[in-house]
Design a protein around this motif. Sequence first.
Motif, PDB file in Angstrom:
ATOM      1  N   ARG A  20     -28.820  12.444 -13.735  1.00  0.00           N
ATOM      2  CA  ARG A  20     -28.789  12.896 -15.229  1.00  0.00           C
ATOM      3  C   ARG A  20     -29.651  12.471 -16.121  1.00  0.00           C
ATOM      4  O   ARG A  20     -30.282  11.287 -15.829  1.00  0.00           O
ATOM      5  CB  ARG A  20     -27.340  12.768 -15.711  1.00  0.00           C
ATOM      6  N   VAL A  21     -29.955  13.178 -17.291  1.00  0.00           N
ATOM      7  CA  VAL A  21     -31.002  12.581 -18.160  1.00  0.00           C
ATOM      8  C   VAL A  21     -29.787  11.884 -19.341  1.00  0.00           C
ATOM      9  O   VAL A  21     -28.968  12.408 -19.791  1.00  0.00           O
ATOM     10  CB  VAL A  21     -31.842  13.941 -19.045  1.00  0.00           C
ATOM     11  N   VAL A  22     -30.454  10.894 -19.773  1.00  0.00           N
ATOM     12  CA  VAL A  22     -29.827  10.108 -20.867  1.00  0.00           C
ATOM     13  C   VAL A  22     -30.464  10.050 -22.096  1.00  0.00           C
ATOM     14  O   VAL A  22     -31.960   9.566 -21.922  1.00  0.00           O
ATOM     15  CB  VAL A  22     -29.495   8.632 -20.252  1.00  0.00           C
ATOM     16  N   VAL A  23     -29.952  10.251 -22.987  1.00  0.00           N
ATOM     17  CA  VAL A  23     -30.352  10.146 -24.618  1.00  0.00           C
ATOM     18  C   VAL A  23     -29.871   8.993 -25.159  1.00  0.00           C
ATOM     19  O   VAL A  23     -28.804   8.827 -25.423  1.00  0.00           O
ATOM     20  CB  VAL A  23     -30.236  11.441 -25.149  1.00  0.00           C
ATOM     21  N   LEU A  40     -32.597  17.671 -32.092  1.00  0.00           N
ATOM     22  CA  LEU A  40     -32.445  17.024 -30.900  1.00  0.00           C
ATOM     23  C   LEU A  40     -32.170  18.246 -29.760  1.00  0.00           C
ATOM     24  O   LEU A  40     -32.677  18.359 -28.757  1.00  0.00           O
ATOM     25  CB  LEU A  40     -31.127  16.154 -30.687  1.00  0.00           C
ATOM     26  N   ALA A  41     -31.241  19.224 -30.045  1.00  0.00           N
ATOM     27  CA  ALA A  41     -31.138  20.452 -29.221  1.00  0.00           C
ATOM     28  C   ALA A  41     -32.472  21.221 -29.074  1.00  0.00           C
ATOM     29  O   ALA A  41     -32.680  21.720 -28.008  1.00  0.00           O
ATOM     30  CB  ALA A  41     -30.165  21.333 -29.912  1.00  0.00           C
ATOM     31  N   LEU A  49     -33.170  21.800 -21.272  1.00  0.00           N
ATOM     32  CA  LEU A  49     -31.830  21.131 -21.177  1.00  0.00           C
ATOM     33  C   LEU A  49     -31.040  21.586 -22.472  1.00  0.00           C
ATOM     34  O   LEU A  49     -31.741  22.084 -23.354  1.00  0.00           O
ATOM     35  CB  LEU A  49     -32.130  19.763 -21.159  1.00  0.00           C
ATOM     36  N   GLY A  50     -29.943  21.010 -22.533  1.00  0.00           N
ATOM     37  CA  GLY A  50     -28.887  21.388 -23.513  1.00  0.00           C
ATOM     38  C   GLY A  50     -28.261  20.068 -23.666  1.00  0.00           C
ATOM     39  O   GLY A  50     -28.301  19.236 -22.783  1.00  0.00           O
ATOM     40  N   GLN A  55     -26.349  12.917 -21.169  1.00  0.00           N
ATOM     41  CA  GLN A  55     -25.668  12.023 -21.590  1.00  0.00           C
ATOM     42  C   GLN A  55     -25.943  11.090 -22.982  1.00  0.00           C
ATOM     43  O   GLN A  55     -26.962  10.555 -22.686  1.00  0.00           O
ATOM     44  CB  GLN A  55     -25.014  11.001 -20.433  1.00  0.00           C
ATOM     45  N   ILE A  56     -25.360  11.132 -24.039  1.00  0.00           N
ATOM     46  CA  ILE A  56     -25.830  10.320 -25.064  1.00  0.00           C
ATOM     47  C   ILE A  56     -25.141   9.184 -25.002  1.00  0.00           C
ATOM     48  O   ILE A  56     -24.165   8.914 -25.129  1.00  0.00           O
ATOM     49  CB  ILE A  56     -25.566  11.363 -26.396  1.00  0.00           C
TER      50      ILE A  56
END
Length: 125
Positions: A20-23, A40-41, A49-50, A55-56
């Motif tokens: 996953r991509v983590v923010v 951010l969106a 990505l959406g 995961q924030i």
Amino acid sequence: MSQSAFTHLFQETLYQLPPRVVVVTAKPWETYSTDERALLAKILASVRLGLASVQIVTQPVLALASLAAYAPSKVLVFGAQSEGMKSYETIQAQGFTVIRADDLSALDDVRKKNLWLALKTMFGV
């Protein structure tokens, strides 16, 4: 019965989910304004990505080692303090790629352009 019962159980094909991509944000997600959330969106949409696909995580002071528990492939950091990390530069650390940017509320046109250049490198867009 020479075969083990386990050979007949769980015949479904299992799929491995992609990393996953983590923010990482410096402030709790609830404290960001609607405009900052929309920004951010848009940033995520620029790399296909959406908000639902990332995961924030809130960390005012960034500890890269603690992010390893999320098994990310890529990490985007907005506003969190970190030692030794330059802003808007793609780096490899702890087995994932990281970009550190200013907080969403501080992104002006110049910073957005710098972020876009780093995102293009990170995501190969």
